[in-house]
Design a protein around this motif. Structure first.
Motif, PDB file in Angstrom:
ATOM      1  N   HIS A 104      43.183  41.247  32.132  1.00  0.00           N
ATOM      2  CA  HIS A 104      43.065  40.580  33.430  1.00  0.00           C
ATOM      3  C   HIS A 104      44.358  39.843  33.706  1.00  0.00           C
ATOM      4  N   ALA A 105      44.844  39.873  34.962  1.00  0.00           N
ATOM      5  CA  ALA A 105      46.100  39.209  35.335  1.00  0.00           C
ATOM      6  C   ALA A 105      45.942  38.467  36.646  1.00  0.00           C
ATOM      7  N   GLN A 106      46.629  37.330  36.768  1.00  0.00           N
ATOM      8  CA  GLN A 106      46.632  36.542  37.989  1.00  0.00           C
ATOM      9  C   GLN A 106      48.027  36.545  38.596  1.00  0.00           C
ATOM     10  N   SER A 107      48.109  36.511  39.926  1.00  0.00           N
ATOM     11  CA  SER A 107      49.407  36.568  40.604  1.00  0.00           C
ATOM     12  C   SER A 107      49.604  35.434  41.600  1.00  0.00           C
ATOM     13  N   GLY A 108      48.831  34.372  41.504  1.00  0.00           N
ATOM     14  CA  GLY A 108      48.919  33.304  42.499  1.00  0.00           C
ATOM     15  C   GLY A 108      48.122  33.691  43.728  1.00  0.00           C
ATOM     16  N   SER A 112      40.227  38.017  43.127  1.00  0.00           N
ATOM     17  CA  SER A 112      40.257  37.275  41.867  1.00  0.00           C
ATOM     18  C   SER A 112      41.375  37.709  40.937  1.00  0.00           C
ATOM     19  N   GLY A 113      42.218  38.670  41.333  1.00  0.00           N
ATOM     20  CA  GLY A 113      43.323  39.085  40.485  1.00  0.00           C
ATOM     21  C   GLY A 113      43.281  40.560  40.134  1.00  0.00           C
ATOM     22  N   PHE A 114      44.107  40.932  39.154  1.00  0.00           N
ATOM     23  CA  PHE A 114      44.226  42.320  38.717  1.00  0.00           C
ATOM     24  C   PHE A 114      43.397  42.576  37.460  1.00  0.00           C
ATOM     25  N   ASN A 115      42.876  43.789  37.349  1.00  0.00           N
ATOM     26  CA  ASN A 115      42.330  44.309  36.096  1.00  0.00           C
ATOM     27  C   ASN A 115      43.106  45.555  35.714  1.00  0.00           C
ATOM     28  N   VAL A 116      43.364  45.712  34.426  1.00  0.00           N
ATOM     29  CA  VAL A 116      43.958  46.926  33.866  1.00  0.00           C
ATOM     30  C   VAL A 116      43.022  47.374  32.748  1.00  0.00           C
TER      31      VAL A 116
END
Length: 460
Positions: A69-73, A450-454
């Protein structure tokens, strides 16, 4: 927006195991734990089913090969995968990958393009892995997933972004909420992501302003903002952009003194007008053929060799009962097209059955309980695709799976699921876009509020 050189990217998994220190204590509590296990038996959760008091959803790590999971602001509601030179068919972990995304910040003037590199994306360990390896991993910072970002200031929210390459140059086209379509050269940012010193210098310059980075080309001829945007894969530099007034413009690359510029046909393809063009897809093998979908509930096939007034060759109507939001053209079997709409339907179309009196889809799936916002065929498997929507779920499908009437499931409610449904991924809020990574088989990247999932599931 502020960025850290190591952004927030974490494995979205937590393992909670409690063990007693003494063996006799374990034996004395065995009966009690057995009863508790029966009462708290883990079960498969189906989207839309209300949770009972005290119930919570926990990811089943055995169902994934990788999950991050990643957040980008500010949320990025559109992104694209940048093809790299790290090799094809990459299945050995850790993985690295490059993305470009566009933000939708609350204030128009603080939006950015984010050129990103994700690295050290490790797979999920099996229970049989050595405990000593786990201890080593905990002590070794190089095993921490990392996301580095090279931002570019962008005027207005980014409605959609798509990447291409012209020779050795990496480009991205962006649809701005201000009604303009821009083309950007990303080479400087990609070089910075591979060199820590260059990245520090780039970010320091960017924080003081825009660093002098401007679009290499901009088109202001659309009558409104839009979402439809796609590069042609069989004609270098050709682009199509569609707006909310129903107009589609075709772009052709011109090389003047070894400098790339574009000629945009001012005559729009406007058979959808006045309804919004929601998505555009070029044919994977015919450079003059284009598909579009619209708020008018239709899918249209265009031949760009014809004049705009007569370029619409085929129209499919009548299956979706609301806006058709997204389409995807099968890269391996180009007669097949996917569509997803506000009605929650995912439809599979055979273009050979399109006719002047309309067409019926080959298959219709009603798994999603809210608008479908993204669909995409697997780049290597002709029968596999994924869909995602505002119901916070991503579904993976395989059309080659047939119904087996004799097969029974342990849970009765699972019998109601279509056999082509392989997997349901959850954990994101308001999913907007997903892409299969064409160089990392089975790997899906998705973005949401809510952000990115990979992730990669055990199903693909």
């Amino acid at each position: 927006m502020e960025y850290e050189s190591v952004d927030e990217i974490n494995e979205d998994m937590q393992e909670s195991n409690s063990e007693s220190d003494e063996e006799d204590s374990m034996e004395s509590n065995e009966a009690e734990e057995e009863n508790e296990d029966q009462n708290n038996e883990s079960r498969i959760y189906l989207p839309g089913k209300p949770l009972k008091t005290g119930e919570e959803l926990i990811v089943d790590k055995t169902a994934y090969r990788m999950l991050h999971h990643a957040q980008s602001g500010a949320p990025c509601l559109s992104f694209d995968i940048i093809l790299d030179e790290l090799g094809n068919n990459r299945e050995d972990y850790p993985l690295s990958m490059y993305l470009v995304a566009g933000t939708q910040a609350a204030k128009t003037h603080v939006n950015n393009l984010l050129v990103m590199k994700m690295k050290n994306l490790y797979g999920i360990k099996n229970d049989s892995d050595d405990e000593s390896d786990d201890e080593l991993d905990d002590k070794n910072d190089t095993n921490t997933p990392v996301m580095t970002v090279a931002p570019i200031k962008h005027q207005g929210c980014v409605n959609r972004i798509r990447h291409t390459k012209i020779g050795e140059t990496t480009l991205a086209a962006t649809w701005s909420e201000l009604g303009r379509v821009h083309i950007w050269n990303l080479d400087k940012q990609l070089n910075a992501l591979d060199n820590d010193e260059l990245l520090r210098a780039y970010r320091k310059k960017s924080e003081k302003g825009d660093g002098g980075i401007k679009p290499m080309f901009s088109f202001k001829g659309h009558l409104s903002e839009g979402y439809g945007l796609d590069w042609c894969s069989t004609e270098i530099g050709m682009l199509a952009s569609g707006d909310c007034k129903g107009n589609i413009h075709i772009w052709h690359l011109n090389n003047v003194n070894n400098s790339a510029t574009w000629h945009v046909d001012q005559r729009p393809y406007n058979s959808h007008a006045p309804h919004s063009v929601e998505d555009i897809q070029w044919s994977p093998n015919e450079k003059y053929v284009l598909a579009s979908c619209s708020v008018d509930k239709s899918i249209k096939i265009w031949d760009t060799r014809a004049s705009p007034q007569s370029a619409c060759m085929l129209t499919a109507l009548g299956t979706h009962t609301a806006d058709v939001n997204v389409i995807s053209w099968n890269r391996k079997e180009s007669q097949f097209l996917l569509s997803g709409g506000d009605d929650g339907l995912v439809c599979v179309w055979d273009l050979r059955q399109f006719g002047p009196n309309g067409s019926s889809p080959l298959a219709v799936f009603k798994q999603h309980t809210a608008p479908v916002t993204t669909v995409e065929w697997h780049p290597l498997e002709a029968t596999v695709f994924a869909s995602g929507g505002a119901d916070d779920q991503i579904a993976q499908w395989d059309l080659s799976v047939e119904t087996d009437e004799s097969e029974e499931t342990e849970l009765g409610e699972l019998k109601e699921l279509p056999p082509q449904l392989l997997f349901i991924h959850q954990g994101q809020s308001d999913i907007k876009e997903l892409h299969w990574h064409p160089q990392c088989p089975g790997t899906v990247i998705s973005t949401a509020h809510s952000g990115f999932n990979v992730f990669r599931t055990i199903s693909i």
